[in-house]
Write an enzyme that holds these catalytic residues in place. Structure first.
Site, mmCIF file in Angstrom:
data_model
loop_
_atom_site.group_PDB
_atom_site.id
_atom_site.type_symbol
_atom_site.label_atom_id
_atom_site.label_comp_id
_atom_site.label_asym_id
_atom_site.label_seq_id
_atom_site.Cartn_x
_atom_site.Cartn_y
_atom_site.Cartn_z
ATOM 1 N N SER A 66 127.165 100.150 -29.457
ATOM 2 C CA SER A 66 126.901 101.311 -30.252
ATOM 3 C C SER A 66 127.306 102.569 -29.864
ATOM 4 O O SER A 66 127.461 103.485 -30.671
ATOM 5 C CB SER A 66 125.257 101.307 -30.233
ATOM 6 O OG SER A 66 124.758 100.296 -30.991
ATOM 7 N N TYR A 190 131.570 96.645 -39.165
ATOM 8 C CA TYR A 190 130.626 96.858 -37.974
ATOM 9 C C TYR A 190 130.667 96.219 -36.893
ATOM 10 O O TYR A 190 130.770 96.420 -35.519
ATOM 11 C CB TYR A 190 129.102 96.751 -38.565
ATOM 12 C CG TYR A 190 128.180 97.088 -37.675
ATOM 13 C CD1 TYR A 190 128.011 98.162 -37.389
ATOM 14 C CD2 TYR A 190 127.560 96.092 -36.817
ATOM 15 C CE1 TYR A 190 126.586 98.743 -36.432
ATOM 16 C CE2 TYR A 190 126.438 96.320 -35.957
ATOM 17 C CZ TYR A 190 125.936 97.491 -35.813
ATOM 18 O OH TYR A 190 125.074 97.660 -34.766
HETATM 19 N N1 GLN Z 1 125.742 94.807 -31.660
HETATM 20 C C1 GLN Z 1 124.513 95.581 -31.522
HETATM 21 C C2 GLN Z 1 123.621 95.397 -32.776
HETATM 22 O O1 GLN Z 1 124.067 95.598 -33.823
HETATM 23 C C3 GLN Z 1 124.681 97.046 -31.401
HETATM 24 C C4 GLN Z 1 123.637 97.746 -31.061
HETATM 25 C C5 GLN Z 1 123.507 98.788 -29.592
HETATM 26 O O2 GLN Z 1 124.431 98.593 -28.959
HETATM 27 N N2 GLN Z 1 122.347 99.030 -29.545
HETATM 28 O O3 GLN Z 1 122.534 95.069 -32.744
#
Ligand code: GLN
Length: 306
Positions: A66, A190
């Site tokens: 994220s 994403y």
């Molecule tokens: N790959 C994670 C998700 O989409 C990213 C979320 C995060 O790093 N907090 O759930």
């Protein structure tokens, strides 16, 4: 800061916070994160002159997860400026990063770009305007850290396969008319952002443009206007660590952004960029030891913006 000996301070902080990793648990929704070594730890800083300090596994790459949301937001603001806020709000959610509840109540407009729903809307905005959005985010990151960076194809694929909640959010936004491209394209972009790999040292460098009014201190290249750099910092401070953003503001007092692989980046405006990494997470999905490291660093180096 000049009188502060970061070479001595960083190892001191590392020794103090590393045992806290035992109180956390690494993310387990994909094998690459579940299998991460919980004993990895790194803390790195890079000031606006380029002076770097690091302790621990600062040159070991991991998925930034994220943390990519800061840079996709930056790219989207470059493309559409403040019009972005028609597609995503900028209020803290007080809910977990992958919560669906508010999205229904707020009619498909995510609370902020630091949670998953908001990042999906940002991906959609980018897909409407660029041929290769996650490639452009990687190019921006590579430029900012001055080195080529990677992508872990296995993680990208695993993110796509395990992303049921994210896919559900994308469909919900689509149902409310707040997704203009396809759910598949948004999910692929994403997942590509989650799977970007960087080191703690590279992330400390890359975040510095936000400590420097939107200008990359190494190249002098303006990434975003000063006003937008301020706004990205505001969104990070209030939303970057999810439902612990209040606690981070209280303890660290800096714009921060965490990733589920256990890294947290932060910037001290006018001073430096920094990153802490330790895979075990607390209940909000923020690195347990990483958060404690930033708390101590901000405290000892008097970095808080407050
Ligand atoms: N790959 C994670 C998700 O989409 C990213 C979320 C995060 O790093 N907090 O759930």
């Amino acid at each position: 800061m000049r009188t502060l000996d970061l070479d001595a301070l960083l190892p001191e902080i590392a020794a103090q916070v590393q045992p806290l990793a035992r109180q956390g648990q690494q993310a387990d929704y994909i094998p690459a994160l579940a299998d991460a070594d919980p004993n990895r730890f790194a803390l790195a800083t890079c000031d606006l002159t380029g002076a770097e300090h690091a302790v621990g596994d600062a040159d070991v790459p991991f998925a930034i997860q994220s943390i990519a949301k800061v840079f996709s937001l930056t790219l989207a603001l470059q493309h559409v400026g403040e019009d972005l806020w028609k597609r995503v709000d900028r209020e803290p959610s007080g809910d977990p990063f992958n919560s669906l509840i508010q999205l229904e109540l707020d009619e498909g407009v995510p609370r902020n770009p630091m949670i998953n729903a908001g990042a999906l809307a940002v991906c959609d905005v980018l897909l409407e305007r660029c041929d290769d959005p996650d490639g452009e985010v990687r190019a921006l990151l590579s430029e900012l850290c001055g080195e080529p960076i990677g992508i872990d194809d296995e993680i990208r694929e695993a993110e796509r396969r395990a992303g049921h909640r994210n896919t559900a959010m994308a469909h919900l936004m689509s149902a409310f008319g707040n997704l203009h491209t396809s759910v598949e394209a948004v999910m692929s972009t994403y997942a590509g952002l989650c799977a970007v790999t960087m080191t703690t040292r590279q992330l400390a460098r890359a975040i510095r443009f936000l400590a420097n009014g939107g200008v990359d201190p190494k190249t002098g290249h303006r990434v975003v206007p000063e006003a937008l750099a301020r706004r990205i910092n505001a969104v990070m401070l209030t939303c970057g660590t999810y439902d612990s953003a209040g606690q981070f503001a209280y303890e660290v007092g800096l714009p921060c952004k965490s990733g589920v692989a256990g890294a947290i980046v932060a910037d001290a405006p006018g001073r430096l960029g920094m990153c802490a990494w330790s895979p075990p997470l607390d209940a909000s999905g923020n690195s347990r030891a990483g958060g404690a490291a930033l708390h101590l660093l901000a405290e000892r180096a008097k970095l808080s913006v407050f």
